[in-house]
Write a protein that holds these residues in place. Structure first.
Motif, PDB file in Angstrom:
ATOM      1  N   ASP A 126     -19.759  83.683 -28.105  1.00 13.94           N
ATOM      2  CA  ASP A 126     -20.044  84.932 -28.806  1.00 13.94           C
ATOM      3  C   ASP A 126     -21.096  84.723 -29.883  1.00 13.94           C
ATOM      4  O   ASP A 126     -21.479  83.591 -30.202  1.00 13.94           O
ATOM      5  N   TYR A 162     -21.040  85.046 -33.020  1.00 16.75           N
ATOM      6  CA  TYR A 162     -20.628  84.496 -34.312  1.00 16.75           C
ATOM      7  C   TYR A 162     -20.534  82.981 -34.331  1.00 16.75           C
ATOM      8  O   TYR A 162     -20.572  82.365 -35.394  1.00 16.75           O
ATOM      9  N   GLU A 163     -20.372  82.360 -33.158  1.00 18.35           N
ATOM     10  CA  GLU A 163     -20.235  80.903 -33.076  1.00 18.35           C
ATOM     11  C   GLU A 163     -21.029  80.400 -31.876  1.00 18.35           C
ATOM     12  O   GLU A 163     -20.483  80.180 -30.802  1.00 18.35           O
ATOM     13  N   LEU A 197     -21.032  94.680 -32.355  1.00 21.89           N
ATOM     14  CA  LEU A 197     -20.514  93.681 -33.284  1.00 21.89           C
ATOM     15  C   LEU A 197     -19.980  94.353 -34.540  1.00 21.89           C
ATOM     16  O   LEU A 197     -20.674  95.145 -35.164  1.00 21.89           O
ATOM     17  N   GLU A 214     -19.497  92.814 -37.268  1.00 18.91           N
ATOM     18  CA  GLU A 214     -20.137  92.180 -38.418  1.00 18.91           C
ATOM     19  C   GLU A 214     -21.549  91.727 -38.050  1.00 18.91           C
ATOM     20  O   GLU A 214     -21.798  90.525 -37.868  1.00 18.91           O
ATOM     21  N   ARG A 237     -22.999  88.880 -40.151  1.00 21.21           N
ATOM     22  CA  ARG A 237     -22.465  87.550 -39.838  1.00 21.21           C
ATOM     23  C   ARG A 237     -23.185  86.956 -38.629  1.00 21.21           C
ATOM     24  O   ARG A 237     -23.498  85.755 -38.611  1.00 21.21           O
ATOM     25  N   ALA A 238     -23.449  87.770 -37.615  1.00 24.56           N
ATOM     26  CA  ALA A 238     -24.156  87.285 -36.438  1.00 24.56           C
ATOM     27  C   ALA A 238     -25.567  86.828 -36.802  1.00 24.56           C
ATOM     28  O   ALA A 238     -26.060  85.821 -36.271  1.00 24.56           O
ATOM     29  N   GLU A 245     -25.538  83.443 -38.302  1.00 21.60           N
ATOM     30  CA  GLU A 245     -25.447  82.425 -37.261  1.00 21.60           C
ATOM     31  C   GLU A 245     -26.797  82.236 -36.571  1.00 21.60           C
ATOM     32  O   GLU A 245     -27.179  81.098 -36.243  1.00 21.60           O
TER      33      GLU A 245
END
Length: 257
Positions: A96, A98-99, A119, A121, A124-125, A128
């Protein structure tokens, strides 16, 4: 989230969704938009790139065809499985936004098409994305603003209600209009934004139109009867060649300093 077109996922099975995606991705405007994204990424042979929300991997295959070391990441195991069958040599992974499965600064290009509205957030993406990009690396985000679908109808008030009700059911429906500020807040520079408007006048859009009407009905914004009549109107317009749907797509590009 897979690389979802304006066809959406409304009521589709995976097979139906893939057929819809294939039809949209094959349109000349879609082909041109992907090519524009590669140009904005300034891809060169040997570059390391990721396509986040890659779906069945079309963009990954096209970037690989340019000599790029391209990786596709998608949360859908089914879509990745389809992509691996179609492109057995492609690097497609379940994951995904985010990670991402990359080291700090490992990539030179990051691409995400019609993903950020799904998403919860987006910031946050982007954090990343900044992590995995090397200094000087490029990012391109492409997406529609769910509040700005333009649909011709004899009942514009009902149409506006349906569009806004569907938008309110999306996690981040206005993420695309916020791309510039999101990128700036995440520390990117050289930010540019373009708008490409897709115009549709045939039955290709009927699954999406039916989907947004059913979604509006499910939220209680419109009755089943009103949603049904609106779908009937749009279906008839498509049948007689009078359908008109316009979807602005925002294309943002930036550089990691």
């Amino acid at each position: 989230m897979s690389n979802t077109t304006v066809a959406g996922r409304e009521g589709d099975t995976t097979d139906q969704l893939i057929r819809s995606l294939d039809a949209f991705d094959a349109l000349p405007d879609s082909v041109a938009l992907r090519a524009r994204s590669y140009d904005l990424l300034r891809l060169t042979p040997g570059a390391a790139a990721v396509d986040v929300g890659c779906g069945a991997g079309r963009a990954v295959g096209e970037m690989a065809g340019r000599g790029v070391k391209a990786t596709g990441v998608d949360v859908s195991e089914q879509m990745i499985a389809v992509g691996r069958r179609r492109l057995p040599e492609a690097d497609l992974r379940v994951g995904d936004a985010y990670e991402l499965p990359f080291r700090d600064g490992e990539l030179t290009a990051y691409r995400a098409e019609k993903v950020y509205h799904e998403l919860g957030e987006p910031a946050r993406a982007l954090g990343e994305a900044r992590r995995v990009l090397a200094p000087g690396g490029r990012i391109v985000l492409i997406g529609q603003d769910w509040d700005t679908f333009v649909i011709d109808s004899d009942d514009p008030v009902l149409t506006r209600t349906i569009v806004h009700a569907r938008a309110d059911a999306v996690r981040s429906p206005r993420a695309a209009r916020g791309y510039r500020n999101l990128l700036l807040d995440a520390g990117f520079d050289d930010v540019t934004v373009e708008v490409r408007t897709g115009v549709f006048t045939d039955a290709l859009m009927l699954p999406m139109l039916s989907g947004i009407a059913h979604a509006a009905r499910s939220t209680g914004a419109v009755t089943a009867d009103r949603a049904g009549r609106w779908i009937e109107e749009q279906s008839e317009l498509a049948r007689i060649g009078r359908l008109f749907v316009a979807v602005p797509l925002f294309v943002a590009a930036a550089r990691r300093p």
